[in-house]
Each structure stands twice: as structure tokens, then as C-alpha cells.
Design a protein around this motif. Sequence first.
Motif, PDB file in Angstrom:
ATOM      1  N   THR A 102      34.837 -42.669  -0.955  1.00 38.83           N
ATOM      2  CA  THR A 102      35.769 -42.266   0.105  1.00 38.83           C
ATOM      3  C   THR A 102      36.038 -40.769   0.034  1.00 38.83           C
ATOM      4  N   LEU A 103      36.274 -40.262  -1.164  1.00 43.31           N
ATOM      5  CA  LEU A 103      36.508 -38.832  -1.344  1.00 43.31           C
ATOM      6  C   LEU A 103      35.296 -38.024  -0.882  1.00 43.31           C
ATOM      7  N   THR A 104      34.110 -38.463  -1.260  1.00 43.13           N
ATOM      8  CA  THR A 104      32.880 -37.766  -0.868  1.00 43.13           C
ATOM      9  C   THR A 104      32.737 -37.733   0.644  1.00 43.13           C
ATOM     10  N   ALA A 105      32.936 -38.875   1.290  1.00 41.58           N
ATOM     11  CA  ALA A 105      32.817 -38.944   2.751  1.00 41.58           C
ATOM     12  C   ALA A 105      33.846 -38.043   3.421  1.00 41.58           C
ATOM     13  N   TRP A 106      35.075 -38.047   2.923  1.00 38.77           N
ATOM     14  CA  TRP A 106      36.132 -37.221   3.517  1.00 38.77           C
ATOM     15  C   TRP A 106      35.795 -35.739   3.391  1.00 38.77           C
ATOM     16  N   LEU A 107      35.310 -35.334   2.219  1.00 41.82           N
ATOM     17  CA  LEU A 107      34.947 -33.930   2.019  1.00 41.82           C
ATOM     18  C   LEU A 107      33.749 -33.538   2.886  1.00 41.82           C
TER      19      LEU A 107
END
Length: 199
Positions: free
Chosen positions: A123-128
Motif C-alpha cells: 500500500t505504501l509503495t502504491a501510494w508513493l
Amino acid sequence: MAADLALAMPGGLVRVVDGAPGAVIEAVVGEDLDIRDVLARFAPRCPAGIGPATTPEAVRVSLRQATGLLAVSRSSGEPAEARQSQASRLLLDLGDRRTLHGYADTVLGPLDLADNGEELIATLTAWLETGGAWDATSRRLGVHRHTVRNRLDKAMDLTGRRLDDPDDRFDLWLATRIRRGGASATGGDGRPAAPPPGR
């Protein structure tokens, strides 16, 4: 291809312009659209430059930046984004593999230890990668935007970092990029390749 892209980009503008060495397709789309997904479906293996999100008055500048990235995209084999830091790419390409993976482990270690750590990191990767676009992230992951927010809140609690802090955000971006395979030390799955480290 231009017609396919126009249909895949509701509310966007698409045109074909003459350029050297051939025609170039320019598109202006809303930032909620996952442009990488559209390019993968309708223009696979075609060089693509992605300019930064901007106001309507500055679209020409964004298009110029995107066009300037076509050579980078041709050599890398994937879309090139203007928001990507060339200094970061240089670090990832030239940095010592052990050091880079140690850095990523330090930043993301608390998430690795969490029960749903892989989900939080994804989720963090996708958001960034979507530049902090909540709707685009929720579409990419197939979850509600409140789920994205809850996961990121938990990830920030675990790491002690803040998404609104530029330094923290850069650290998180760099760590996820190393894990995803942005450094040559990773295998195809984004994990460190053998021998041990040292996306």
C-alpha cells in the motif's frame, strides 16, 4: 493507438503531433487516472514520458518534459516520469548493494515485523508511486480509499515517520524503490538476489 488511448482516458485530450524521428502521441489526463496501467494495456513496449501533474495553464511545460523523457524511456524499456529524481536513480544504480538493502531494511523493518507487513508495504509503495493520490492508489490496489488511509496510518505509526514530511517521504520512497528492484541487487520478485544483499 491514439484512438485507443483516447477511449481509455475519459475526460482526457489526445492528439498526434509530428516529431523527430516520427509522430508523437500527446495526452493530457486527470491525475486520478493510473496512466501506467493504461500505457501497459494500450501501448505496451512503446516509449512513454510522463510529465508532472500541473495546472491547465502549465500543460505545455508538462508535455515538453514528457517528450524530453522519451529517450530515457527508450533506453530503460519502461515509462519515464518527470517526477522521478535522477539523483535517486544514480544512487540506486551506483550504490553498494549491501548498503542499499540495509537502508531499506532499516526504514521498512518495522513493517516487515507486522502481521500484515507485506500488505502495508504494498500500500505504501502504491501510494508513493501515484504521488500520494488516494483514489489512484485505491484503484490500483482494488480497495476503498479509507482502507488505504488506515493502512498508511498504521504504517506511519509503526515506522515513526510522517507522510507530510518531505525527508520521511523520500526515505520511504527510496526504501520501497530498493525493495521493488530499483537497485540491481534484486531479483525479479523485488527481493534481494543471492548472494545476500550487498525494488
